[in-house]
Design a protein around this motif. Structure first.
Motif: not given
Length: 97
Positions: A83-95
């Motif tokens: 599971a990816f946290s919301e912060n991790e999700l944001r980083e993944i999507i922003s990259s």
């Protein structure tokens, strides 16, 4: 540490000894630090799964060892999800390109 969601189903022996489930959860909580993981929550759920656990571990090898140790009891079948946290999700999507 990475977060993992474990989806669990009772096997026939696990269902037959359901009254022992709280004691098994207590045992897991004692065993977890020795295996290098943290149990963040255990939930009884309705639907196709019987319980859900949230755990943290430093890597896939550590969570695999922990889940194999739990499954050695023969009372459960589990599926482990990263599971990816919301912060991790944001980083993944922003990259994304």
């Amino acid at each position: 540490m990475a977060t993992y969601i474990i989806l669990g189903r009772f096997t026939q022996p696990g269902a037959e000894t359901i009254r022992e489930f709280p004691a098994r959860v207590d045992f897991w909580r004692q065993l977890a630090p020795q295996l290098g993981v943290q149990i963040k929550g255990v939930f009884l759920v309705l639907g196709q799964y019987d319980f859900v656990m949230m755990m943290e571990a430093p890597d896939e090898e550590t969570i695999a060892q922990a889940m194999l140790s739990i499954n050695l009891q023969g009372n459960y079948r589990t599926e482990t999800l990263r599971a990816f946290s919301e912060n991790e999700l944001r980083e993944i999507i922003s990259s994304l390109p």
